[in-house]
Scaffold this motif. Sequence first.
Motif, PDB file in Angstrom:
ATOM      1  N   SER A  59     -37.537  -4.724  52.963  1.00 26.77           N
ATOM      2  CA  SER A  59     -38.093  -5.631  52.112  1.00 26.77           C
ATOM      3  C   SER A  59     -38.894  -5.197  50.810  1.00 26.77           C
ATOM      4  O   SER A  59     -38.817  -5.388  49.694  1.00 26.77           O
ATOM      5  CB  SER A  59     -38.823  -6.899  52.595  1.00 26.77           C
ATOM      6  OG  SER A  59     -38.031  -7.403  53.311  1.00 26.77           O
ATOM      7  N   GLN A 102     -35.547 -12.486  51.533  1.00 24.81           N
ATOM      8  CA  GLN A 102     -35.556 -12.740  52.763  1.00 24.81           C
ATOM      9  C   GLN A 102     -36.438 -14.038  53.201  1.00 24.81           C
ATOM     10  O   GLN A 102     -35.874 -14.816  54.110  1.00 24.81           O
ATOM     11  CB  GLN A 102     -36.436 -11.605  53.795  1.00 24.81           C
ATOM     12  CG  GLN A 102     -36.642 -11.610  54.855  1.00 24.81           C
ATOM     13  CD  GLN A 102     -37.350 -10.646  55.743  1.00 24.81           C
ATOM     14  OE1 GLN A 102     -37.610  -9.763  55.265  1.00 24.81           O
ATOM     15  NE2 GLN A 102     -37.202 -10.831  56.939  1.00 24.81           N
ATOM     16  N   ASP A 142     -31.418  -9.625  51.172  1.00 25.44           N
ATOM     17  CA  ASP A 142     -32.413  -8.877  52.340  1.00 25.44           C
ATOM     18  C   ASP A 142     -32.273 -10.065  53.406  1.00 25.44           C
ATOM     19  O   ASP A 142     -32.834 -11.296  53.067  1.00 25.44           O
ATOM     20  CB  ASP A 142     -33.598  -9.131  51.404  1.00 25.44           C
ATOM     21  CG  ASP A 142     -34.743  -8.557  52.713  1.00 25.44           C
ATOM     22  OD1 ASP A 142     -34.477  -8.033  53.580  1.00 25.44           O
ATOM     23  OD2 ASP A 142     -36.068  -8.459  51.985  1.00 25.44           O
ATOM     24  N   GLU A 143     -31.750  -9.550  54.579  1.00 28.38           N
ATOM     25  CA  GLU A 143     -31.754 -10.447  55.632  1.00 28.38           C
ATOM     26  C   GLU A 143     -31.091 -11.828  55.161  1.00 28.38           C
ATOM     27  O   GLU A 143     -31.594 -12.792  55.941  1.00 28.38           O
ATOM     28  CB  GLU A 143     -33.042 -10.402  56.537  1.00 28.38           C
ATOM     29  CG  GLU A 143     -33.444  -8.913  56.833  1.00 28.38           C
ATOM     30  CD  GLU A 143     -34.300  -9.078  57.951  1.00 28.38           C
ATOM     31  OE1 GLU A 143     -34.354 -10.019  58.883  1.00 28.38           O
ATOM     32  OE2 GLU A 143     -35.125  -8.168  58.282  1.00 28.38           O
TER      33      GLU A 143
END
Lengths: 252, 452
Positions: free
Chosen positions: A41, A85, A170-171
């Motif tokens: 991240s 995220q 991000d995720e």
Amino acid sequence: MLVIKNLHAAIEGKKILRGISLEVKPGEIHAIMGPNGSGKSTLAAVLAGRDLAEVTEGSVTYFGRNLLEMAPEDRSREGIFLGFQYPIEIPGVSMVNFLKTAVNEHRKYKGLEPLSASDFLRIMREKKELVDIDSKLANRSVNEGFSGGEKKKNEIFQMAMLEPKLAILDETDSGLDIDALRVVANGVNKLKRPDNSAIVITHYQRLLDYIVPDVVHVLYDGRIVKSAGKELALELEEKGYDWIKKEVDNQN
Amino acid sequence: MAVNSELTELYSGIYTDNIRRIREGSTSFLNAFRDAAFDRFTTLGIPTRKNENYKYTNLDLFFRHNYKTYFIPDESDFVKAEEFRCDITDLDTHGVVLLNGFYPTINGKIRTLPGEILIGSLNEASRRFPDLVERHYGKYAKSNSDGLVHLNTAMASDGVFVHVPQGSHLNKPVQVINLVDSTEDVFNQHRNLIIVDDNADLTIIICDHTLSPQKFLTNAVTEIYVGENARFNIIRVQNEHNNACKVTHTFIHQGRNSYSSSNNLTLHGGLVRNNTYHFLGGEGAESSSFGLYLSDKWQHVDNLVSVEHAFPNCTSNQLFKGVLDEMSTGAFNGRIFVDPKAQGTLAYQKNNNILLTDDAKMYTKPQLEIYADDVKCSHGATVGQLDENALFYLQSRGIDKREAKLLLMLGFAHEVIQNIGVEALRERIDNLVMQRLKGELSRCASCMVKCG
Ligand SMILES: Nc1ncnc2c1ncn2[C@@H]1O[C@H](COP(=O)(O)OP(=O)(O)O)[C@@H](O)[C@H]1O
Ligand SMILES: [Mg+2]
């Protein structure tokens, strides 16, 4: 399009990224995997321009320009999109107003007139279908009271509205059930154009069943310790990260 | 002592110098209150910062000044005012203009609308409807401990009067435009009385504006009675210049199962102090007290809210939010009082503030006095900066930092604005707040009136 060279970054004096080099060419999809806390991240944040992490060494160029000198909003206007995220809740700011402002700022940057209200709503409707987002969400405040899955879909929805050249996700798959995952992945695939690229940060190879990467990188302790084809994701899924950690630790 | 004796003397002097003219222009009904009120004023005096309720507000800045005029209109003022027209733009309302606290018409000082609803001058109402006025005038403000309330009773001779009889309601809001306009520095006081009888419904919008750049001091008292099952909303839009001081005292006295809301929207002003008193005087009554204040330069905005739960099963809610820029300061004092017999009370309070600079300051203080057991009460206050994460989120979507800050501030303010029940006004306020936060609020665009 994106060239990262020996990137080092620290948060509050603590070294988080320790020499990352990575090149993303037009059309490529890169997956970045790695254990929690390895700096994924942070890398995404540095690329998007969050000033929390301080770059101490190295360079990042984007279409030949020094990315690190650009303001976050200019990076976005130049085609970089970060799917967070943890998307931020912004009470009192409606999705419609937020997106209209964002889209029109992008247009202004390109020297285009702002969209008319009706054109904007039409485009929004189209893109909403693409990510199968609940119509009612568009009338709410940005991410406020959204479920985890809704927040992630909302990231893809915003991406669809802004049509980036380089998407950093991000995720986006974390916390999604399989249906939502499919929706998110489909969204990404439908938005994919031959010369657009993506960096997909994920824990699970299941996302990579849908979004097929050209390269898989493993980020560990602030460094890319392994890069290989998509079969690396499968291997990681089976064996976990311990063998990589061991490999790295033995080298040190 | 919590009284500034020097200032108290100054204002006692203004009283003595003007009381003969005041009495001449007022009804005997209003005059009958003056002596006792003046006595109370001399005892209580002009508050100083040693007074707990004025701890953060220095009235000296505006009270220690030699105002050339205490405004009492004579015949020529009314003639002049007849020519002075203000059109309220955008909003479909029953408009009323107060000029320096007076109802500036010679004829038609009271209008009667369908449903026997009366709107007009308080002075005139006290002549024509003494019984009605007598039932309420002075009742709700009388026991207040702020000397300024009594200075108002001692000297004020006009203001707005509204009566909505049992079961009546207006098809649109009443809009009062308070204008101050003078070639000299002026101290003025006015007095409003609003009576909303049982099962009646009224929304009133009060807009405060300054037309000329002189130094102004206004001390206004509004008494409001809200009968059983009645509904009442008051929305204040304050937009005065930096050389103006506005002190308001609003008393909302509610009966059983009634609902009232108050919304103090302070867009601009040198020194603003709003005292809003909610008295829940019957079982099942509910009140909301909202406020939004935006300040910059040396401005100071202070809200004192007092909610008194005197009967069981009443609900109250306070929500005040502020954005303070440059070296401006603000204060919020939210009192919740729950009487021993007020079981089943629900009382909420929230005060959130954003400081845009290191020099801006906000003082916030809850004051809870709870004497019943079965009470649900919550309160919270925050003083902070704009959320950096939210700011970055917006920037990462291509919105530049200035615009992103603006969006966040508007979003922050919207929590208060969304409670404005009049849709056209709500949109208007959203707009004004945006202009204000952009630093583009012009005097006339803001005043919702076109004057000439
Ligand atoms: N805001 C922050 N303040 C201090 N440390 C942080 C902050 N954000 C991340 N870190 C630290 O940086 C390291 C990398 O975090 P992160 O980039 O979030 O990893 P990943 O995304 O791979 O799980 C962790 O050790 C984490 O504790
Ligand atoms: Mg992470």
